[in-house]
Enzyme design. Structure first.
Site, PDB file in Angstrom:
ATOM      1  N   ASP A 371       0.835  -1.191   0.000  1.00 25.13           N
ATOM      2  CA  ASP A 371       0.000   0.000   0.000  1.00 25.13           C
ATOM      3  C   ASP A 371       0.876   1.250   0.000  1.00 25.13           C
ATOM      4  O   ASP A 371       1.876   1.315   0.724  1.00 25.13           O
ATOM      5  CB  ASP A 371      -0.896  -0.029   1.251  1.00 25.13           C
ATOM      6  CG  ASP A 371      -1.828   1.158   1.323  1.00 25.13           C
ATOM      7  OD1 ASP A 371      -2.730   1.259   0.470  1.00 25.13           O
ATOM      8  OD2 ASP A 371      -1.639   1.998   2.224  1.00 25.13           O
ATOM      9  N   GLU A 408       1.633  -0.421  -5.085  1.00 22.76           N
ATOM     10  CA  GLU A 408       0.729   0.688  -5.378  1.00 22.76           C
ATOM     11  C   GLU A 408       1.663   1.902  -5.475  1.00 22.76           C
ATOM     12  O   GLU A 408       2.001   2.516  -4.467  1.00 22.76           O
ATOM     13  CB  GLU A 408      -0.310   0.881  -4.275  1.00 22.76           C
ATOM     14  CG  GLU A 408      -1.297   2.007  -4.586  1.00 22.76           C
ATOM     15  CD  GLU A 408      -2.253   2.303  -3.442  1.00 22.76           C
ATOM     16  OE1 GLU A 408      -3.420   2.646  -3.701  1.00 22.76           O
ATOM     17  OE2 GLU A 408      -1.817   2.222  -2.269  1.00 22.76           O
TER      18      GLU A 408
END
Length: 1775
Positions: A371, A408
């Site tokens: 993330d 990401e």
């Protein structure tokens, strides 16, 4: 049991311990527990142990009972410390099980009196703990108890060492073969409809997830990406849902408490270690089924300190500066979550690698999605590193060798944190990335955003532009449309904006690239839902038919919705998977997704590829320059089984148009997917069920996609494609470019990529004009065909083939068509959003506030998709109107072989009328069509049966026999069988017969007036062949039939004024009714006709008074109509009444032919303009004109505007010119829409040609547009007289008589390539300003002002440069007279200094054709043919310098400019600047000099590929090349120029020069506006304009060579222009050197020189005198500039003898202007006389200052900025 160092229970021994593994670890066989913690810089470390009450085996410890207790263990730094790691081992007595014992760490505590840490000493949670004492599943989000304050727990060693993997190994799938399913453990099964076994215990847990593995297998999923599964505090959200009061929670889990510990609330068992076992079981069972497990990990931030408070301590308490990135001691926030982990600190990175290794080695996970991974590349200073320590450690960690890494690749810092396509690997290419660019591009393309076609192509081919450069492969692109963060797929097509009020905060992204398909949120509209269903499937096809690794969000396979919430982080139930909804979609969307994934796997050779696509893999069949989102391509399967060929054709039609997909011939094509079809036809179950396509093309409906398959026994792709003539185009761009361009020009599809690199497709330039023309041609062709199919063959509109047809059938058919359209059209809501307030238009206070102090414009930018949809609506509704107008005119049968009961006809009329009024209200864009159509049908109502009943009662009451053979019975039978509007005329004729005592001629006269002949009477199914006769009491019969006429009119006559007023009584305010009663006298006295009888006999004043009373009444009615609350029934009555009143106004206006009073005409104009705006409310320019007319016209009409009568007349003339232009455009639109349809329908039903020829004229003559044109015609001569305007306007004057043969052409555009062999005077219609004056033409006389170009348009400049007379006439009667008397004759044209023109017949000087031809060419200095015929000069005309750079520098600054380096634009500005007064400014500028283009062509970036192509292309250009061939060659050359790469030296030189200029002036404005990509694109467009037809023709005329032509590029800041101006310091019309002539427009000056209709404010000013305005602004558009650079062409054209280069080449803004609507009343330049005079005087003085600086008359361009400062942008010697 509090003990300090060494004082332990006798049977509990303390040992040194080991520094690894990290955290707490019991030995495999038990008996020992090792504890570690990394604590740099600490001098005192304590281990705190707590045995809970009833702990198993606690009694085996000496001194410890069942009540539990606590123990403090102090570590000795000499023995219990290695480096920064503290460690200790406890040896346990037999029988003691340590599992469940809690522990914490205490660092550098203060000690109490017993030598132990004080009670308030901070207890620290072990960052590497493997188990915590947190809550269990049953306590999810439970509040009210103790605060969340977890302690570390010694885990159950059996969960660690003794878990039974049952021999199941990780699948070890290749990344390219994955189909990833992003899911949330709790959200996947928590819904009660999941029907889990032991639901209470397993719902929302790891074990519950296992029960749903069959669902994943059925879909074809082979990898799950789980949202955070490690320990987080779901109660860390204090808010409640404001919609229902429910407590919110941290559902997603992106707020980590501990990274090693599986989430205890995801466990189905309430015991220590159960979460570990539960997670391992889930992994084992997924692996058993071949499904990999990828964890979403959040190492970018932690939950420590979340929400401003926390009840546990860990990383920050240990070493905040090592675990977190700090700035001045405070947390940084690159994550948006309050802190940022210092991932590249050596200790912190070790901790992260340890954690990842634990999950891979111990938990058997297969990979990680990181993330906000960009945060993991940041160093201690917060800066992004492309070689971060953590990434290198991960790459070199043996335990992570098999793990997949997915980034990401962004964080919350822009732009440095956006690393998509460039995330570092730390070694060999390994990292995959969430491709956010894929997501955004696919979303935009599928919803129809124009200009995305090239980007879309790049994405579906694997995004080589992002991943190829660093050695990665297509599978490194994780392709997705939706993810947890954002809309679900169902919501993406259901909502335009987020609906996140449920979160209690305004969170969530506002840029979703979503489209609700016509309705926001859930709807029962079948059309909207069908479109949404198609769009979901379109997205799925784009995802799975793309190269790369696909990922879908859980629930998208059935259409899960979060009800518009695009940030569900704190929503629990709203984010649950609905298994009941999934079951409903089992044979619908679920089936589609399942089969689509299966299709992808079947063609794994195409999609699961290891190399990027090239031309051998994909065959494009697409128009790259067409911005409409249609794309088609064939994918070649190199891995097809067998020895044959197999391929897939994929096509997307992402727009409102129907498109035909042409199929390559000689191959069988089979349909696999068509998203427009309902299930199960939308996708074939298997190849055996695929549908063979028998036609040569496949019709694609709007917003749909198709996938077709072909196969053959051919051995290669080349053989496969050889039969298709288009194939070779993409193999050799040189050989086929010319053909490609020709195909584009003729709107045919081409298979060429048009560029050798797929990743460059997105850089294509779109051609808006071509796109619009293509769109309209296709749309009109399609609409016409579809409608005529319905007429010829359809069930609903068979006008020509049904055996029966009546008005009732026609009305019902029409209603059904409108119903179908309204159920599918999505234009209404969009149009309503643009709908302006009606009341505000007439609010004087609001208008007064909207003065020149505000922005004088409104943006003209409308969503292109909305505009296209409305154009399609116009197509359909113009068909409906033509159809019903034909019926109204009796051109279609009213009754054929069918008996219609009157009440049935009345019912059908009511139903259709109410439907029309309903859509009138909901769809503002079709209001005029709806109103016109409503006026063609009857009134309907409840009197239908009365028609049938009352005629029988009349006969009975008057004893008229019901026997055959007389008129009354025949009419009775006709009425009984099928009443029609003819019956109104028959009744009126009968009344005329009775009132005149039986005069038969009166009977036939009235019938004739109503278009009813003897033949028509006989043609009825119940024919009328007898004439009426006098029967009984004539007076009684008259009374009876007068009443009966009222019944007939109430049903049939929609426009009868008395009926209309009676029907609308209850809908009208008393004031309006009083006005109508006053006009009509009274109900009793009003004549039943469509006129007001004696109005035309009244005096002008009385007629005008009545006109204005009608206007006041209509204004009130329009106000009610434009109120959104008005009921449909009221709308119907008021529309019909308004139509009738408009007719009365038109009668008055047409009757007052002698009216010349300006105030009267202006009031009437406002009334009609109000009417038009009331019914075309979305026409922005008409609305602007109405407001401007309201504000300015009264003052002008009373001659009190500005300086008095002359300026008043000029201002009013400007308003009239603009209005005349708009009215003309409307008339042209209606002609274009109506005439072809009337012809098509008329020919189908046999209408006479003369009727069709005047059809549109008759429609327009009955509209307010005709009345507007009448008043404009009456105003024109009055205004010209007051302003003393000559009939001619000189655009290009000549100082000698001009002779030639007078010819007439409708427009000049199509004549510019024609060569006139005789000197010619051309009398022309429209001259847009873009044309080249044809060879041989000596003068162009434009018929009327509205068709004339601007004085500074390209055509005007070229005419002046070539000595061609160009003039426009303000008096069309004068040009009509000239054409009638002199056409075809030899004439002479003489211009005088005052602007007048004399045209008279003259003697033809010679008849010899050769001499005449020489005269034609020499007179216009055209020597083209003579020069081309000379062999010695043959190459001179075409040779062009592409290599010689003259030794130039890349960029020069102003002080280094000279004539050898730059053109007059740059040089003049550089010379001018130091000589100007201080209050006259110039923009900052640098220039790319002559030779810079050649320098770029010969640079290493371009020489090898593009220079050679350009040379080969231009080698085709020959002296004998036609203009058409030259144009094609130049278009090819422009393609190559636009493909050039920017040399890095040029980029650096531009920056340096701009830095230098800015430093000297103390403000780096140029440099601040510079953006490399935009600058390069603009520069290439300027260079490309060298290769154009206009320079080619002009050089040929001048006998010059392309080699003589050089191009510099002047780079300037684009100034924020409030006004733009052009000055001629010597008046070009009078040649007066003492008088400046100027023109001024608002905004940027492109509206002066470009093809923007209307005139500028023009003025003349003699030194020392007040400026005189010669015309006011009549333009519609102003261009609002953006902050950017402008790149101006600066050729040496003005320096070449015989050649003038002005106006030939492009100047490009780096950012496009915003076109805005001009509002005259808000322009201070127009409304403030004092300001205007001051400004014009300043401009004139500036012009004189420039002339003085250069010593000769100048043509000057400049602007006035918002501070009213004057800037000179360029100056050149006056032509």
């Amino acid at each position: 049991m509090g003990q300090s160092g060494g004082k332990m229970p006798g049977n509990l021994q303390l040992a040194k311990g080991e520094p690894r593994p990290k955290g707490c670890c019991e030995s495999p066989k038990g008996g020992e527990v090792n504890f570690t913690i990394d604590a740099p810089g600490r001098g005192s470390v304590w281990l705190y142990l707590l045995l809970p009450e009833g702990h198993e085996g606690a009694s085996t410890l000496e001194g410890v009972d069942s009540s539990g207790g606590e123990l403090y263990v102090q570590l000795d730094p000499s023995t219990n410390k290695t480096g920064d790691t503290w460690h200790v081992k406890l040896t346990l007595p037999g029988g003691f099980d340590p599992k469940g014992a809690k522990y914490m760490w205490i660092l550098d505590p203060k000690l109490d009196q017993h030598g132990l840490p004080e009670a308030n000493a901070v207890r620290i949670l072990d960052p590497c703990a493997k188990c915590l004492d947190s809550r269990y599943a049953k306590d999810w989000n439970k509040r009210g108890g103790p605060k969340f304050s977890p302690m570390a727990v010694v885990p159950d060693r059996r969960a660690i060492y003794e878990f039974d993997w049952q021999g199941v190994k990780p699948p070890n799938l290749h990344l390219k073969d994955l189909v990833i399913y992003e899911a949330h453990v709790r959200g996947f099964t928590r819904n009660p409809d999941s029907k889990l076994q032991d639901w209470d215990a397993t719902a929302g847990t790891f074990l519950g997830f296992i029960q749903k593995i069959p669902h994943l297998l059925k879909l074809g999923i082979n990898a799950v990406e789980l949202l955070p599964v490690y320990e987080f505090d779901e109660t860390a959200c204090p808010r409640k849902n404001p919609e229902n009061g429910e407590q919110l929670c941290n559902f997603w889990g992106y707020s980590t408490v501990n990274f090693f510990v599986p989430m205890q609330r995801f466990s189905s068992r309430d015991r220590i270690g159960a979460a570990i076992v539960g997670f391992k079981t889930l992994v084992r069972e997924l692996h058993r089924q071949g499904i990999e497990v990828i964890l979403d990990v959040v190492f970018n931030h932690t939950a420590e300190g979340a929400w401003g408070e926390h009840f546990w301590h860990s990383w920050a308490a240990i070493a905040k500066n090592r675990y977190y990135i700090l700035s001045n001691g405070q947390d940084t926030n690159y994550t948006g979550c309050g802190n940022t982990v210092n991932a590249n600190d050596p200790m912190c990175s070790d901790w992260i690698v340890e954690c990842l290794s634990y999950w891979v080695d111990e938990m058997h996970v297969d990979g990680f999605r990181f993330d906000l991974a960009s945060a993991l590349t940041r160093g201690n200073d917060g800066k992004v590193s492309m070689d971060p320590l953590l990434i290198k450690k991960m790459a070199n960690e043996p335990k992570l060798k098999r793990a997949k890494f997915i980034a990401e690749a962004w964080d919350c810092s822009w732009p440095d944190g956006y690393l998509v396509g460039k995330f570092p690997s730390g070694g060999p290419p390994r990292w995959a990335e969430w491709n956010g660019i894929f997501r955004d591009t696919i979303r935009c393309f599928i919803k129809g955003d124009e200009g995305k076609k090239g980007d879309f192509a790049t994405r579906i081919c694997g995004s080589s532009d992002l991943f190829k450069h660093n050695g990665r492969k297509p599978f490194h692109s994780i392709n997705f449309i939706t993810a947890h963060d954002g809309f679900t797929l169902k919501d993406l097509v259901s909502y335009n904006g987020k609906h996140n009020t449920c979160n209690g905060e305004n969170s969530g992204d506002d840029h979703n690239n979503s489209w609700n398909c016509g309705h926001e949120g859930d709807t029962g509209d079948g059309g909207v839902n069908h479109l949404r269903s198609r769009q979901i499937r379109n997205f799925m096809v784009a995802l799975f038919m793309s190269a790369g690794t696909p990922m879908i969000l859980y629930g998208d396979e059935y259409g899960r919705s979060q009800r518009g919430c695009n940030n569900g982080w704190c929503q629990d139930a709203r984010c649950w998977f609905s298994w009941s909804d999934s079951e409903k979609q089992e044979n619908n969307l679920m089936r589609f997704v399942r089969l689509l994934i299966s299709l992808r796997k079947q063609y794994a050779g195409i999609f699961n590829r290891e190399e990027f696509m090239s031309n051998k893999d994909i065959w494009w069949r697409v128009h790259w320059d067409d911005p409409y989102n249609y794309i088609c391509y064939v994918l070649h399967d190199h891995h097809a089984t067998g020895q044959g060929y197999a391929g897939l054709m994929v096509a997307f039609n992402a727009g409102h148009e129907v498109r035909c997909c042409d199929l390559p011939q000689d191959k069988p094509w089979y349909r696999i997917i068509d998203t427009n079809l309902p299930a199960p036809k939308d996708i074939c179950e298997n190849e055996a069920s695929s549908v063979k396509i028998t036609s040569q093309s496949y019709v694609m409906q709007p917003y749909s996609c198709i996938v077709l398959k072909t196969y053959s026994d051919k051995k290669s792709i080349k053989e496969y494609a050889r039969t298709d003539a288009e194939y070779g185009a993409h193999q050799d761009i040189n050989r086929h470019m010319k053909e490609v361009i020709k195909r584009r020009m003729s709107m045919e599809f081409t298979s060429s990529t048009g560029t050798p690199h797929i990743q460059d497709i997105g850089k294509r330039q779109s051609n808006e004009a071509m796109e619009r023309m293509q769109s309209m041609v296709r749309m009109r062709s399609l609409m016409s065909g579809a409608f005529m199919d319905a007429i010829e063959e359809g069930e609903s509109l068979s006008e020509t083939k049904w055996g029966h047809m009546t008005l009732m059938h026609r009305y019902n058919n029409c209603r059904d068509m409108i119903q179908t359209w309204s159920s599918r059209s999505n234009t209404g809501e969009a149009a309503m959003r643009r709908m302006p307030s009606w009341s505000a238009t007439f609010n004087k206070d609001a208008l007064r506030r909207a003065s020149w102090s505000r922005l004088p414009s409104a943006s003209l930018l409308i969503d292109p998709e909305e505009e296209k949809s409305e154009e399609q609506d116009d197509e359909l509704w113009s068909w409906i109107f033509v159809w019903q107008r034909f019926s109204f005119m009796r051109l279609l049968d009213w009754q054929r072989n069918y008996n219609t009961k009157p009440r049935e006809l009345a019912g059908a009329t009511d139903s259709l009328a109410n439907k029309i009024c309903s859509v009138w209200k909901e769809y503002p864009n079709i209001r005029l069509w709806a109103r016109w159509t409503l006026a063609t049908i009857g009134r309907g109502g409840n009197q239908g049966q009365a028609i049938r009943d009352e005629i029988l009662h009349i006969m009975h009451r008057n004893k008229i026999p019901e026997t055959k053979g007389h008129f009354y019975e025949e009419w009775h039978q006709k009425l009984h069988n099928n009443t029609t509007p003819d019956d109104v005329g028959i009744c009126k004729a009968l009344l005329a017969f009775l009132r005149t005592g039986g005069k038969m001629e009166e009977y036939w006269k009235v019938l004739h007036d109503h278009g009813i002949t003897k033949e028509r009477l006989a043609s009825y199914e119940r024919s009328i062949t007898k004439e009426p006769y006098m029967h009984g009491d004539a007076g009684r019969l008259i009374m009876e039939f007068e009443n009966y006429l009222r019944i007939l009119q109430s049903v049939h006559d929609a426009l009868d004024l008395k009926t209309a007023i009676d029907a609308a009584k209850s809908c009208l305010p008393k004031q309006v009714m009083d006005q109508l009663q006053e006009i009509s006298g009274s109900d009793a006295k009003m004549k039943r006709s469509r006129s007001l009888g004696s109005l035309d006999k009244d005096s002008q004043e009385k007629s005008h008074q009545r006109f204005m009373k009608l206007a006041e009444a209509r204004l009130g009615i329009l106000g009610i109509l434009n109120d959104s609350k008005t009921d449909v029934g009221v709308i119907r009555q008021l529309l019909l009444l308004d139509y009738s009143l408009e007719t009365q106004q038109s009668v008055i206006a047409q009757g007052n032919t002698d009216e010349t009073r300006l105030p009267t005409l202006c009031e009437q104009m406002k009334a009609f303009l109000t009417s038009v705006v009331g019914h075309i409310p979305l026409h922005g320019e008409l609305r602007a004109l109405l407001v401007d007319w309201t504000q300015l016209a009264p003052e002008c009409a009373n001659l009190k505007f500005g300086a008095g009568p002359a300026e008043s007349a000029l201002m009013l003339k400007a308003l009239c010119d603009r209005l005349a232009r708009v009215v003309g455009e409307q008339v042209d639109t209606f002609q274009t829409l109506l005439a072809p349809k009337a012809t098509t329908l008329g020919q189908a039903v046999g209408v006479e040609k003369n009727v069709l020829e005047v059809f549109v004229d008759e429609v327009l003559r009955g509209s307010a547009l005709f009345a507007l044109s009448l008043i404009l015609k009456r105003l024109e001569p009055q205004l010209r007289s007051i302003a003393q305007l000559p009939p001619w306007q000189m655009i290009s004057a000549v100082d000698h008589p001009v002779q030639g043969e007078l010819v007439s052409v409708p427009r000049m555009l199509h004549m510019q390539d024609k060569i006139f062999e005789t000197p010619t005077i051309m009398l022309s219609g429209l001259v847009s300003g873009e044309e080249e004056v044809p060879v041989g033409v000596q003068a162009v006389l434009v018929r009327d002002a509205k068709s004339a170009p601007d004085i500074l348009s390209h055509c005007a400049v070229r005419a002046r440069n070539s000595g061609v007379l160009l003039a426009s006439c303000y008096d069309s009667t004068l040009t009509e007279k000239i054409e009638a008397e002199l056409l075809g004759q030899w004439v002479q044209v003489v211009c005088s200094a005052d602007g007048s023109v004399e045209i008279k017949a003259a003697e033809r000087p010679m008849a010899d054709p050769k001499r005449m031809r020489m005269m034609a060419r020499s007179a216009s200095r055209d020597l083209t043919q003579e020069l081309m015929s000379k062999e010695t000069d043959s190459t001179k005309l075409v040779n062009m310098n592409l290599k010689e750079d003259f030794g130039c520098k890349w960029v020069v600054t102003p002080e280094k400019m000279d004539k050898s380096k730059v053109g007059s634009k740059s040089l003049n500005l550089a010379l001018l600047k130091p000589q100007l007064p201080k209050d006259i400014l110039t923009p900052q500028a640098v220039a790319m000099p002559y030779g810079s283009m050649q320098k770029a062509l010969t640079s290493r970036e371009n020489a090898k590929e593009w220079l050679s192509k350009l040379e080969a292309c231009l080698a085709q250009l020959q002296p004998t090349s036609s203009n058409e061939d030259a144009k094609t060659i130049f278009q090819e050359a422009q393609v190559y120029v636009n493909a050039l790469q920017m040399p890095s030296e040029l980029d650096q030189a531009l920056r340096s020069a701009m830095e230098e200029v800015g430093s000297k002036e103390g403000e780096k404005r140029l440099l601040n506006l510079y953006h490399r990509g935009d600058a390069w694109d603009a520069t290439k467009q300027v260079w490309a304009s060298l290769f154009g037809l206009r320079p080619w023709v002009s050089l040929a005329k001048a006998g010059r060579s392309f080699y003589d032509l050089n191009m510099a590029v002047l780079v300037q800041e684009l100034l924020p222009a409030k006004y733009a101006f052009v000055l001629h310091t010597k008046n070009p019309f009078t040649n007066d050197p003492n008088e400046v002539y100027g023109e001024v427009v608002p905004g940027r000056g492109e509206t002066l020189v470009g093809n923007y209709p209307g005139r500028a404010l023009s003025f003349r000013a003699r030194k020392g005198e007040t400026p005189v305005v010669t015309s006011f602004l009549s333009k519609s558009t102003l261009l609002r500039t953006q902050e950017c650079l402008i790149f101006r062409s600066d050729s040496n054209g003005e320096d070449l003898e015989g050649f003038a280069g002005a106006g030939l080449f492009e100047s490009i803004c780096a950012t496009s202007d915003i076109p805005c609507m001009v509002r005259f009343h808000r322009l201070r330049l127009l409304t403030d006389h004092s300001f205007r005079q001051t400004l014009l005087s300043k401009l004139a003085e500036a012009g004189r200052a420039v002339e003085k600086a250069f010593g000769s008359p100048q043509d000057i361009e400049g602007c006035v900025d918002p501070q009213d400062r004057i800037f000179i942008v360029q100056s050149r010697p006056q032509v």
